[in-house]
Design a protein around this motif. Structure first.
Motif, short mmCIF file in Angstrom:
data_model
loop_
_atom_site.label_atom_id
_atom_site.label_comp_id
_atom_site.label_asym_id
_atom_site.label_seq_id
_atom_site.Cartn_x
_atom_site.Cartn_y
_atom_site.Cartn_z
N VAL A 99 52.03 -44.70 43.76
CA VAL A 99 51.96 -43.71 44.83
C VAL A 99 53.09 -42.70 44.76
CG1 VAL A 99 51.95 -43.43 47.35
CG2 VAL A 99 50.84 -45.41 46.32
N ASP A 100 54.28 -43.15 44.41
CA ASP A 100 55.45 -42.26 44.43
C ASP A 100 55.66 -41.49 43.12
OD1 ASP A 100 56.19 -44.35 42.85
OD2 ASP A 100 57.99 -44.86 43.98
N GLN A 101 54.75 -41.62 42.17
CA GLN A 101 54.79 -40.87 40.90
C GLN A 101 56.06 -41.13 40.09
OE1 GLN A 101 52.00 -38.88 40.02
NE2 GLN A 101 51.19 -39.96 41.77
N THR A 102 56.67 -42.31 40.25
CA THR A 102 57.86 -42.64 39.46
C THR A 102 57.59 -43.81 38.52
OG1 THR A 102 58.72 -44.16 41.13
CG2 THR A 102 59.44 -41.86 41.27
N VAL A 152 63.93 -39.67 38.15
CA VAL A 152 64.57 -38.57 37.42
C VAL A 152 65.66 -37.91 38.25
CG1 VAL A 152 64.17 -36.37 36.25
CG2 VAL A 152 62.46 -38.19 36.10
N VAL A 153 65.43 -37.77 39.54
CA VAL A 153 66.39 -37.10 40.41
C VAL A 153 67.74 -37.83 40.39
CG1 VAL A 153 66.90 -36.46 42.80
CG2 VAL A 153 64.59 -36.16 41.90
N ASN A 154 67.70 -39.16 40.46
CA ASN A 154 68.93 -39.95 40.50
C ASN A 154 69.35 -40.48 39.12
OD1 ASN A 154 69.34 -39.76 43.34
ND2 ASN A 154 67.65 -41.18 43.60
N GLY A 155 68.56 -40.18 38.09
CA GLY A 155 68.91 -40.62 36.74
C GLY A 155 68.80 -42.12 36.54
#
Length: 93
Positions: free
Chosen positions: A48-51, A77-80
């Motif tokens: 659902v969260d595309q991660t 990706v945002v938090n590496g």
């Protein structure tokens, strides 16, 4: 100036053809083999969260037993932050 014969290129990638003219024959063969081993992965996004991703190795290889099946990968990706059930990322970075 010494000229080398251009090696036969296994792929249709335009950059591979260019590199075959720039690299020495030995370096180009290493590059070409590495490229060949790298492109046999299929990546599908899920969750659902595309991660979350499912990575499948589409060409069986005796050299890479860890590639013989699918693996779930979590990628923030945002938090590496990255993790994989195969633990390859944790081992090699």
């Amino acid at each position: 100036m010494v000229f080398q014969a251009v090696p036969n290129v296994k792929t249709a990638w335009p950059f591979a053809e260019q590199l075959s003219r720039v690299y020495t024959r030995a370096v180009f063969k290493v590059f070409e083999n590495t490229l060949d081993e790298s492109v046999h992965f299929r990546i599908e996004q899920y969750g659902v969260d595309q991660t979350q991703w499912i990575i499948s190795h589409s060409k069986r290889s005796e050299k890479h037993d860890w590639c013989q099946r699918q693996f779930k990968v979590m990628a923030d990706v945002v938090n590496g932050q990255f993790s994989c059930e195969c633990m390859q990322w944790e081992h090699t970075g």
